[in-house]
Design a protein around this motif. Structure first.
Motif, PDB file in Angstrom:
ATOM      1  N   ALA A 124       0.825  -1.216   0.000  1.00  0.00           N
ATOM      2  CA  ALA A 124       0.000   0.000   0.000  1.00  0.00           C
ATOM      3  C   ALA A 124       0.857   1.263   0.000  1.00  0.00           C
ATOM      4  CB  ALA A 124      -0.948  -0.013   1.190  1.00  0.00           C
ATOM      5  N   ARG A 125       1.923   1.285   0.778  1.00  0.00           N
ATOM      6  CA  ARG A 125       2.784   2.478   0.819  1.00  0.00           C
ATOM      7  C   ARG A 125       3.426   2.754  -0.536  1.00  0.00           C
ATOM      8  NH1 ARG A 125       5.739   1.849   6.664  1.00  0.00           N
ATOM      9  NH2 ARG A 125       3.881   2.385   7.860  1.00  0.00           N
ATOM     10  N   GLY A 126       3.804   1.703  -1.231  1.00  0.00           N
ATOM     11  CA  GLY A 126       4.379   1.874  -2.564  1.00  0.00           C
ATOM     12  C   GLY A 126       3.358   2.445  -3.535  1.00  0.00           C
ATOM     13  N   THR A 127       2.111   1.985  -3.430  1.00  0.00           N
ATOM     14  CA  THR A 127       1.048   2.507  -4.288  1.00  0.00           C
ATOM     15  C   THR A 127       0.791   3.976  -3.973  1.00  0.00           C
ATOM     16  OG1 THR A 127       0.043   0.331  -4.523  1.00  0.00           O
ATOM     17  CG2 THR A 127      -1.364   2.221  -4.986  1.00  0.00           C
ATOM     18  N   VAL A 128       0.767   4.328  -2.685  1.00  0.00           N
ATOM     19  CA  VAL A 128       0.577   5.732  -2.308  1.00  0.00           C
ATOM     20  C   VAL A 128       1.703   6.585  -2.882  1.00  0.00           C
ATOM     21  CG1 VAL A 128       0.532   7.350  -0.367  1.00  0.00           C
ATOM     22  CG2 VAL A 128      -0.811   5.246  -0.261  1.00  0.00           C
ATOM     23  N   ARG A 173      -7.166  -2.410   0.570  1.00  0.00           N
ATOM     24  CA  ARG A 173      -7.079  -2.577   2.024  1.00  0.00           C
ATOM     25  C   ARG A 173      -8.194  -3.510   2.526  1.00  0.00           C
ATOM     26  NH1 ARG A 173      -5.500   1.289   6.671  1.00  0.00           N
ATOM     27  NH2 ARG A 173      -6.654   0.364   8.365  1.00  0.00           N
ATOM     28  N   HIS A 174      -9.382  -3.324   2.002  1.00  0.00           N
ATOM     29  CA  HIS A 174     -10.509  -4.176   2.393  1.00  0.00           C
ATOM     30  C   HIS A 174     -10.234  -5.635   2.035  1.00  0.00           C
ATOM     31  CE1 HIS A 174     -14.627  -5.333   3.209  1.00  0.00           C
ATOM     32  NE2 HIS A 174     -14.724  -5.839   1.989  1.00  0.00           N
ATOM     33  N   ARG A 175      -9.751  -5.871   0.818  1.00  0.00           N
ATOM     34  CA  ARG A 175      -9.429  -7.242   0.378  1.00  0.00           C
ATOM     35  C   ARG A 175      -8.342  -7.851   1.260  1.00  0.00           C
ATOM     36  NH1 ARG A 175      -6.219  -6.901  -4.357  1.00  0.00           N
ATOM     37  NH2 ARG A 175      -4.600  -6.882  -2.788  1.00  0.00           N
ATOM     38  N   ARG A 180      -6.650 -11.613   5.490  1.00  0.00           N
ATOM     39  CA  ARG A 180      -5.997 -11.800   6.784  1.00  0.00           C
ATOM     40  C   ARG A 180      -6.939 -12.468   7.788  1.00  0.00           C
ATOM     41  NH1 ARG A 180      -4.692  -6.563   8.476  1.00  0.00           N
ATOM     42  NH2 ARG A 180      -6.652  -6.576   9.601  1.00  0.00           N
ATOM     43  N   ASP A 181      -8.227 -12.133   7.714  1.00  0.00           N
ATOM     44  CA  ASP A 181      -9.195 -12.730   8.626  1.00  0.00           C
ATOM     45  C   ASP A 181      -9.700 -14.097   8.156  1.00  0.00           C
ATOM     46  OD1 ASP A 181      -8.933 -10.482  10.183  1.00  0.00           O
ATOM     47  OD2 ASP A 181     -10.805  -9.553   9.520  1.00  0.00           O
TER      48      ASP A 181
END
Length: 184
Positions: A124-128, A173-175, A180-181
């Motif tokens: 995610a940080r790389g995408t941001v 993030r949702h996926r 993870r759950d």
């Protein structure tokens, strides 16, 4: 044959990195011939008089294909992270090149495609980071190309990229949380 072209190098042991390396190789195996085909078909067959296309379009597509080949080679030789950034940078560069040399900055809306790819290949940080770099580059267009006003960029492609990127990041993030759950 496909497996042979997309098999990650043995040096990559982590399962997620191997899957991402295979995905990147698959994307590049598809994109390189498509870039060449678009350049050849459009510029030479559909527009032989050169009334719409230009040398810049051909060079942009061909240059993109050549750098995507370089990214593919890097990926195949274990330089997966560098290959991702090169492939994504080239995808954005193609969009910027076509938009700047074309008649409409609306073509910058296609920057959402490299952002979508970045969400598949980067954390995610790389995408941001990738989104921020694209937004900053977009804001430089009125400085480099006086015929384009800042309002054209902000009201159109910048807001589209910002909203599209936010949705992509939220969905990713949702996926990730569902995975993870153990729900996915």
């Amino acid at each position: 044959m496909w497996d042979k072209l997309t098999e990650p190098p043995a040096a990559i042991h982590d399962s997620q990195r191997r899957h991402n390396a295979r995905l990147l190789a698959s994307l590049l195996v598809m994109l390189v011939p498509l870039a060449f085909a678009v350049a050849v078909v459009f510029c030479f067959l559909l527009d032989p008089a050169g009334s719409y296309s230009s040398e810049v379009d051909v060079r942009t597509a061909a240059g993109g294909a050549v750098l995507w080949i370089a990214a593919y080679v890097l990926c195949r030789f274990g330089r997966y992270e560098l290959a991702i950034w090169l492939a994504l940078a080239m995808a954005s560069t193609i969009v910027f090149g076509v938009a700047i040399h074309g008649d409409s900055v609306g073509e910058l809306n296609y920057l959402v495609m490299p952002v979508l790819l970045s969400s598949l290949l980067l954390p995610a940080r790389g995408t941001v980071l990738f989104v921020v770099v694209n937004l900053a580059a977009m804001m430089l267009i009125p400085v480099l190309e006086p015929r384009v006003s800042p309002s054209e960029i902000i009201v159109g492609p910048l807001s589209f990229l910002l909203i599209g990127s936010a949705l992509i990041l939220l969905i990713t993030r949702h996926r990730d949380r569902l995975e993870r759950d153990g729900i996915l």
